[in-house]
Structures are given as C-alpha cells and as structure tokens.
Motif scaffolding. Structure first.
Motif, PDB file in Angstrom:
ATOM      1  N   TYR A 143       0.853  -1.180   0.000  1.00 35.69           N
ATOM      2  CA  TYR A 143       0.000   0.000   0.000  1.00 35.69           C
ATOM      3  C   TYR A 143       0.892   1.235   0.000  1.00 35.69           C
ATOM      4  CZ  TYR A 143      -2.700   3.891   1.808  1.00 35.69           C
ATOM      5  OH  TYR A 143      -3.258   5.134   1.966  1.00 35.69           O
ATOM      6  N   LEU A 144       0.669   2.156  -0.940  1.00 32.47           N
ATOM      7  CA  LEU A 144       1.364   3.437  -0.959  1.00 32.47           C
ATOM      8  C   LEU A 144       0.379   4.515  -1.403  1.00 32.47           C
ATOM      9  CD1 LEU A 144       4.856   2.654  -2.586  1.00 32.47           C
ATOM     10  CD2 LEU A 144       4.360   3.111  -0.179  1.00 32.47           C
ATOM     11  N   PRO A 145       0.287   5.620  -0.666  1.00 35.50           N
ATOM     12  CA  PRO A 145      -0.565   6.732  -1.098  1.00 35.50           C
ATOM     13  C   PRO A 145      -0.137   7.231  -2.477  1.00 35.50           C
ATOM     14  CG  PRO A 145       0.139   7.012   1.180  1.00 35.50           C
ATOM     15  CD  PRO A 145       0.925   5.865   0.632  1.00 35.50           C
ATOM     16  N   LEU A 146      -1.025   7.927  -3.142  1.00 36.35           N
ATOM     17  CA  LEU A 146      -0.801   8.329  -4.530  1.00 36.35           C
ATOM     18  C   LEU A 146       0.505   9.095  -4.739  1.00 36.35           C
ATOM     19  CD1 LEU A 146      -4.367   9.362  -5.761  1.00 36.35           C
ATOM     20  CD2 LEU A 146      -3.022   7.361  -6.424  1.00 36.35           C
ATOM     21  N   GLN A 147       0.820  10.032  -3.870  1.00 31.45           N
ATOM     22  CA  GLN A 147       1.990  10.877  -4.077  1.00 31.45           C
ATOM     23  C   GLN A 147       3.241  10.362  -3.352  1.00 31.45           C
ATOM     24  OE1 GLN A 147       1.584  13.175  -6.368  1.00 31.45           O
ATOM     25  NE2 GLN A 147      -0.589  12.594  -6.414  1.00 31.45           N
ATOM     26  N   TYR A 148       3.174   9.141  -2.809  1.00 32.54           N
ATOM     27  CA  TYR A 148       4.292   8.605  -2.017  1.00 32.54           C
ATOM     28  C   TYR A 148       5.332   7.977  -2.947  1.00 32.54           C
ATOM     29  CZ  TYR A 148       6.322   6.831   2.338  1.00 32.54           C
ATOM     30  OH  TYR A 148       7.140   6.603   3.405  1.00 32.54           O
ATOM     31  N   HIS A 182       2.001   4.105   7.746  1.00 33.36           N
ATOM     32  CA  HIS A 182       0.964   4.972   7.179  1.00 33.36           C
ATOM     33  C   HIS A 182      -0.159   5.072   8.207  1.00 33.36           C
ATOM     34  CE1 HIS A 182       2.992   4.529   3.284  1.00 33.36           C
ATOM     35  NE2 HIS A 182       3.006   3.224   3.528  1.00 33.36           N
ATOM     36  N   ASP A 183      -0.430   6.283   8.667  1.00 36.28           N
ATOM     37  CA  ASP A 183      -1.378   6.475   9.750  1.00 36.28           C
ATOM     38  C   ASP A 183      -2.789   6.016   9.389  1.00 36.28           C
ATOM     39  OD1 ASP A 183      -1.680   7.507  12.468  1.00 36.28           O
ATOM     40  OD2 ASP A 183      -3.030   8.956  11.555  1.00 36.28           O
ATOM     41  N   GLU A 184      -3.122   6.095   8.122  1.00 37.06           N
ATOM     42  CA  GLU A 184      -4.419   5.597   7.677  1.00 37.06           C
ATOM     43  C   GLU A 184      -4.301   5.086   6.252  1.00 37.06           C
ATOM     44  OE1 GLU A 184      -7.428   8.578   7.468  1.00 37.06           O
ATOM     45  OE2 GLU A 184      -6.155  10.017   6.424  1.00 37.06           O
ATOM     46  N   ALA A 185      -5.191   4.189   5.912  1.00 35.72           N
ATOM     47  CA  ALA A 185      -5.224   3.662   4.550  1.00 35.72           C
ATOM     48  C   ALA A 185      -6.455   4.215   3.851  1.00 35.72           C
ATOM     49  CB  ALA A 185      -5.276   2.140   4.580  1.00 35.72           C
ATOM     50  N   THR A 186      -6.237   4.834   2.719  1.00 32.52           N
ATOM     51  CA  THR A 186      -7.351   5.411   1.960  1.00 32.52           C
ATOM     52  C   THR A 186      -7.542   4.639   0.656  1.00 32.52           C
ATOM     53  OG1 THR A 186      -6.025   6.970   0.651  1.00 32.52           O
ATOM     54  CG2 THR A 186      -6.668   7.660   2.879  1.00 32.52           C
ATOM     55  N   ASN A 187      -8.648   4.881  -0.001  1.00 34.53           N
ATOM     56  CA  ASN A 187      -8.918   4.235  -1.287  1.00 34.53           C
ATOM     57  C   ASN A 187      -8.117   4.852  -2.425  1.00 34.53           C
ATOM     58  OD1 ASN A 187     -10.788   2.386  -0.255  1.00 34.53           O
ATOM     59  ND2 ASN A 187     -12.445   3.903  -0.361  1.00 34.53           N
ATOM     60  N   GLU A 188      -7.510   5.993  -2.153  1.00 33.84           N
ATOM     61  CA  GLU A 188      -6.699   6.663  -3.159  1.00 33.84           C
ATOM     62  C   GLU A 188      -5.239   6.253  -2.965  1.00 33.84           C
ATOM     63  OE1 GLU A 188      -7.441  10.824  -2.910  1.00 33.84           O
ATOM     64  OE2 GLU A 188      -9.491  10.658  -3.653  1.00 33.84           O
ATOM     65  N   HIS A 189      -4.853   5.216  -3.659  1.00 36.42           N
ATOM     66  CA  HIS A 189      -3.504   4.695  -3.507  1.00 36.42           C
ATOM     67  C   HIS A 189      -2.982   4.201  -4.854  1.00 36.42           C
ATOM     68  CE1 HIS A 189      -5.304   0.720  -3.821  1.00 36.42           C
ATOM     69  NE2 HIS A 189      -6.115   1.022  -2.813  1.00 36.42           N
ATOM     70  N   GLN A 190      -1.691   3.983  -4.892  1.00 38.86           N
ATOM     71  CA  GLN A 190      -1.068   3.497  -6.115  1.00 38.86           C
ATOM     72  C   GLN A 190      -1.492   2.044  -6.359  1.00 38.86           C
ATOM     73  OE1 GLN A 190       3.212   4.458  -6.335  1.00 38.86           O
ATOM     74  NE2 GLN A 190       2.897   5.861  -4.608  1.00 38.86           N
ATOM     75  N   THR A 191      -1.621   1.695  -7.620  1.00 35.30           N
ATOM     76  CA  THR A 191      -2.054   0.342  -7.962  1.00 35.30           C
ATOM     77  C   THR A 191      -1.112  -0.361  -8.937  1.00 35.30           C
ATOM     78  OG1 THR A 191      -3.444   1.202  -9.751  1.00 35.30           O
ATOM     79  CG2 THR A 191      -4.490   0.897  -7.589  1.00 35.30           C
ATOM     80  N   LYS A 192      -0.219   0.378  -9.578  1.00 33.41           N
ATOM     81  CA  LYS A 192       0.648  -0.220 -10.591  1.00 33.41           C
ATOM     82  C   LYS A 192       2.118   0.005 -10.231  1.00 33.41           C
ATOM     83  CE  LYS A 192      -2.727   0.318 -14.306  1.00 33.41           C
ATOM     84  NZ  LYS A 192      -3.004   0.885 -15.651  1.00 33.41           N
ATOM     85  N   PHE A 193       2.885  -1.089 -10.215  1.00 37.52           N
ATOM     86  CA  PHE A 193       4.306  -1.044  -9.900  1.00 37.52           C
ATOM     87  C   PHE A 193       5.060  -1.871 -10.954  1.00 37.52           C
ATOM     88  CE2 PHE A 193       1.822  -0.696  -6.037  1.00 37.52           C
ATOM     89  CZ  PHE A 193       2.354   0.432  -5.426  1.00 37.52           C
TER      90      PHE A 193
END
Length: 251
Positions: free
Chosen positions: A46-51, A105-116
């Motif tokens: 899990y990684l936030p969008l801008q992380y 990560h203090d919280e997990a949101t639905n806006e996260h990276q999906t492609k690596f």
C-alpha cells in the motif's frame, strides 16, 4: 495456562506476562489475490498516490517483506489500532541490516497506487520470503522467552538451563514449550538464534518487539534465521516509527 511444575512461580510469572499476537502465514496460491491494503508477507505494498516508492542505497526499488494492517489484528496495549506498518529491504544488500526502511501509514485510503511495473521477478531472487503470504492473527499471552534479555527469572536460585537439567525429559519439554518465543508475531518476547542485540547497546535496551518473522517452509533468513523489528515503548505509543530498527540472525 501455567504448567503445574511452575505453579510455585506463579507470582513472578504474572509480572512477566505480556500480550502478543501470533501470526499464521499462509502461502497464497495462484488463484488468490490479496488486496493492496491487506496484511501480508511479500506482495504489492500500500502506498498513497503521491508517495515515492522506497529505493535502496543504489537507487534500486526495495521489496516489501511485511505489511501489517493494524485494523485486522486483535488489539494489544500501546500498539496501533489502525494504520499500516511496512518493512522494505534491499533486494540485494539486506544481509548487512543497514539498507531497509520501516514505514508507517497512519491511515489507509482508497486513493492509492495500484501499478508497480518496475517490480520485476529478478528483484526477488535473494528475498528471504519466497512467496506472498496472507496472514491470520491470534491474540495470546506470553510469560517469558529464554533468549529475550528481559527474561531473568530464577528457578530455586537456578537459571533456566540449570533448572531444566533437574527435570525429566517430559517436564523439560513442557517448560521449554511454555517459554518458547519463536514464530511469526507482533509484540511479546523476542527470540534469537544467537543473542539479543539489546544486551550490547544501552541506547536500545528498553526497546520492545514490534514484529517477528521466523523461518518456515517458505521463509528463511540466512541459515534458519529469524528477523525482528524493535521500537522504544514511547515511540510506539506515539506512533513514531522513525527510530524503529531491523535485526536478523541465523544459526
């Protein structure tokens, strides 16, 4: 439950009592797919969008070894009730224990990276975790671990090993199992194949076990080794994981 053979030490054992969460790590079969925010060993993080994706000292992508979503585990005192903890290591230089990242990560949101797309198969050739695992959690109670530096219990003025020499084979096995600190887990007493590094570093002596990953059929650190994450209790309460640290040893 305290074994009958240790009943006379019940008062002392109660002082050593710690809650922990045992982890059952189950290799994921080809038909399964874990979600990005799910707890796991190996797999997609899990990684936030801008992380920015973690990189090692050579600029190569690191690999996720462990991800713990605290919303999925039974709560134990002072450990987070939410948020995601991650351990990333270098794909090639993790052996020296100086090229890793512990991220919370203090919280997990639905806006996260999906492609690596850069997480290619060759990055995992030296991984101590051989395949992705889903994790199950069971809350339990521990009364000590013989390799943990905090374990100073005396048995009729004998140390643990002297005491075991006075027991029958079955009694010894019962006592060893009672103080067994091996296995994958969160919290509780730590196990080592060599010795507790907190014995030799005064500045980390008060640090406690955050996460332990043991050897099993699909995981091995070195030669049947074990890996630990440690953190100071105050930092854990404050959800400050900047000074948490990684250690592993093997036979």
């Amino acid at each position: 439950m305290i074994p009958i053979i240790l009943k006379e030490l019940s008062t002392e054992l109660e002082k050593l009592k710690l809650e922990s969460v045992k982890i059952n790590a189950i290799p994921v079969n080809t038909e399964e797919s874990l979600t990005i925010i799910q707890s796991k060993f190996l797999g997609i993080p899990y990684l936030p969008l801008q992380y920015e994706y973690p990189k090692d000292k050579n600029g190569k992508p690191m690999i996720l070894i462990a991800q713990i979503n605290f919303e999925e585990i039974p709560h134990i005192e002072n450990y987070p009730e939410s948020g995601i903890l991650q351990l990333f290591i270098s794909s090639t230089d993790w052996y020296d224990m100086d090229d890793y990242k512990i991220i919370y990560h203090d919280e997990a949101t639905n806006e996260h990276q999906t492609k690596f797309p850069f997480l290619m198969e060759d990055l995992y050739e030296d991984s101590p975790v051989y395949c992705e695992h889903k994790l199950e959690f069971i809350k339990t109670t521990e009364f000590g671990g013989t390799e943990d530096h905090r374990f100073n219990l005396r048995f009729n003025n004998m140390d643990f090993y002297e005491f075991c020499e006075t027991l029958t084979q079955d009694e010894c096995k019962t006592v060893e199992n009672f103080f067994d600190a091996t296995g994958h887990k969160i919290g509780g007493y730590a196990y080592f194949t060599q010795s507790d590094p907190r014995d030799y570093e005064k500045k980390v002596r008060e640090d406690i076990l955050l996460l332990q990953i043991d050897t099993d059929e699909q995981i091995m650190f070195g030669d049947s080794g074990i890996a630990n994450l440690f953190i100071h209790p105050d930092d854990l309460k404050n959800k400050n994981f900047d000074k948490a640290w990684f250690n592993w040893d093997c036979c």
